[in-house]
Design a protein around this motif. Structure first.
Motif, mmCIF file in Angstrom:
data_model
loop_
_atom_site.group_PDB
_atom_site.id
_atom_site.type_symbol
_atom_site.label_atom_id
_atom_site.label_comp_id
_atom_site.label_asym_id
_atom_site.label_seq_id
_atom_site.Cartn_x
_atom_site.Cartn_y
_atom_site.Cartn_z
ATOM 1 N N HIS A 217 0.845 -1.203 0.000
ATOM 2 C CA HIS A 217 0.000 0.000 0.000
ATOM 3 C C HIS A 217 0.878 1.251 0.000
ATOM 4 O O HIS A 217 0.582 2.239 -0.690
ATOM 5 C CB HIS A 217 -0.910 0.019 1.233
ATOM 6 C CG HIS A 217 -2.013 -0.984 1.187
ATOM 7 N ND1 HIS A 217 -2.658 -1.325 0.022
ATOM 8 C CD2 HIS A 217 -2.603 -1.722 2.175
ATOM 9 C CE1 HIS A 217 -3.589 -2.225 0.283
ATOM 10 N NE2 HIS A 217 -3.573 -2.491 1.582
ATOM 11 N N LEU A 218 1.960 1.213 0.790
ATOM 12 C CA LEU A 218 2.869 2.351 0.847
ATOM 13 C C LEU A 218 3.532 2.598 -0.502
ATOM 14 O O LEU A 218 3.544 3.731 -1.000
ATOM 15 C CB LEU A 218 3.938 2.116 1.919
ATOM 16 C CG LEU A 218 5.083 3.152 1.981
ATOM 17 C CD1 LEU A 218 4.551 4.535 2.282
ATOM 18 C CD2 LEU A 218 6.127 2.714 3.011
ATOM 19 N N THR A 219 4.084 1.551 -1.100
ATOM 20 C CA THR A 219 4.771 1.721 -2.386
ATOM 21 C C THR A 219 3.802 2.135 -3.493
ATOM 22 O O THR A 219 4.143 2.953 -4.348
ATOM 23 C CB THR A 219 5.498 0.425 -2.788
ATOM 24 O OG1 THR A 219 4.566 -0.660 -2.813
ATOM 25 C CG2 THR A 219 6.621 0.113 -1.820
ATOM 26 N N GLU A 220 2.588 1.601 -3.453
ATOM 27 C CA GLU A 220 1.583 1.972 -4.452
ATOM 28 C C GLU A 220 1.195 3.440 -4.319
ATOM 29 O O GLU A 220 1.031 4.151 -5.314
ATOM 30 C CB GLU A 220 0.347 1.085 -4.320
ATOM 31 C CG GLU A 220 0.548 -0.332 -4.832
ATOM 32 C CD GLU A 220 -0.605 -1.254 -4.467
ATOM 33 O OE1 GLU A 220 -1.656 -0.726 -4.020
ATOM 34 O OE2 GLU A 220 -0.455 -2.474 -4.617
ATOM 35 N N ALA A 221 1.039 3.890 -3.055
ATOM 36 C CA ALA A 221 0.679 5.295 -2.816
ATOM 37 C C ALA A 221 1.779 6.229 -3.327
ATOM 38 O O ALA A 221 1.502 7.264 -3.952
ATOM 39 C CB ALA A 221 0.436 5.535 -1.330
ATOM 40 N N MET B 239 1.344 8.725 -6.480
ATOM 41 C CA MET B 239 1.588 10.154 -6.276
ATOM 42 C C MET B 239 2.602 10.673 -7.281
ATOM 43 O O MET B 239 2.383 11.689 -7.948
ATOM 44 C CB MET B 239 2.090 10.401 -4.860
ATOM 45 C CG MET B 239 2.453 11.860 -4.590
ATOM 46 S SD MET B 239 3.455 12.104 -3.110
ATOM 47 C CE MET B 239 5.029 11.374 -3.629
ATOM 48 N N ARG B 240 3.713 9.948 -7.409
ATOM 49 C CA ARG B 240 4.797 10.411 -8.288
ATOM 50 C C ARG B 240 4.380 10.447 -9.747
ATOM 51 O O ARG B 240 4.780 11.335 -10.503
ATOM 52 C CB ARG B 240 6.025 9.495 -8.126
ATOM 53 C CG ARG B 240 7.300 10.088 -8.722
ATOM 54 C CD ARG B 240 7.704 11.322 -7.934
ATOM 55 N NE ARG B 240 8.816 12.021 -8.549
ATOM 56 C CZ ARG B 240 8.722 12.956 -9.473
ATOM 57 N NH1 ARG B 240 7.520 13.318 -9.913
ATOM 58 N NH2 ARG B 240 9.783 13.549 -9.957
ATOM 59 N N ASP B 241 3.562 9.491 -10.163
ATOM 60 C CA ASP B 241 3.199 9.367 -11.568
ATOM 61 C C ASP B 241 2.045 10.274 -11.984
ATOM 62 O O ASP B 241 1.956 10.673 -13.146
ATOM 63 C CB ASP B 241 2.834 7.912 -11.905
ATOM 64 C CG ASP B 241 4.029 6.982 -11.790
ATOM 65 O OD1 ASP B 241 5.173 7.478 -11.817
ATOM 66 O OD2 ASP B 241 3.813 5.754 -11.659
#
Length: 205
Positions: free
Chosen positions: A43-47, A51-53
């Motif tokens: 969930h953290l990496t997906e968030a 956000m970045r993309d």
């Protein structure tokens, strides 16, 4: 620092690139993530990836936004005749938390700093000048940190606006010289916005 795993070492290195995070803190954070359920780390990496993309910058004020026009600029109840010039999004958040300002913002994305190789062309200054020339803006408030770089940036913009009819003001010096805006308490910052002074007066101090 010796690592038993190259994967762990790489994760710690990347985490330590964050501001204020040293190698030991990075190791503690990475080990904490390893102890959590896989889903939480995902969930953290997906968030972060999402956000970045997909994050945008408001086409009007350069604030961070989910859409082309941020919520502040899109709000019909905001006074578009007053624009508060700030360094970055953290300053927008700090001023918004005071609930004392009902105008719009213009995020420069930094301050002029020749020693760091940052000139006016590297900041969102010219879009501010063009915005003022459209005639809707009646007052520009300088709300940059009271540092040498902040004062240099204020003065540069002031000189660019001298031939326009816009009023230029600066937040009152309830903020100590050298302080960053984001660390000021809400009451002091709110009063500084309310009791702003003409920018020309600040040049005499």
């Amino acid at each position: 620092m010796e690592f038993s795993s190259k994967l762990l070492e790489n994760a710690v290195y990347e985490m330590s690139q964050l501001p204020g995070v040293g190698k030991r803190t990075a190791l503690r954070l990475v080990l904490h993530l390893l102890r959590q359920p896989e889903s939480q780390t995902h969930h953290l990496t997906e968030a972060l990836n999402t956000m970045r993309d997909t994050i945008k910058f408001c086409k009007k004020c350069h604030n961070i936004s989910d859409v082309d026009l941020c919520e502040i600029c899109a709000n019909p109840n905001r006074d578009e005749s007053i624009v508060c010039v700030v360094e970055d999004v953290r300053d927008v958040m700090a001023i918004e938390n005071t609930s004392q300002f009902r105008g719009l913002y213009h995020v420069l994305g930094g301050k002029i700093s020749p020693l760091d190789g940052i000139g006016p062309q590297d900041l969102n200054i010219y879009s501010l000048i063009e915005k003022v020339k459209q005639g809707v803006v009646k007052e520009v408030i300088f709300a940059l940190s009271s540092t040498m770089e902040g004062d240099t940036t204020n003065f540069y913009i002031y000189r660019q606006l001298e031939e326009t009819e816009v009023v230029t003001s600066t937040i009152a010096r309830g903020i100590a010289v050298g302080d960053e805006l984001e660390y000021a308490d809400e009451v002091t910052l709110g009063r500084s916005i309310l009791h702003r002074i003409p920018f020309e007066n600040s040049l005499k101090n």
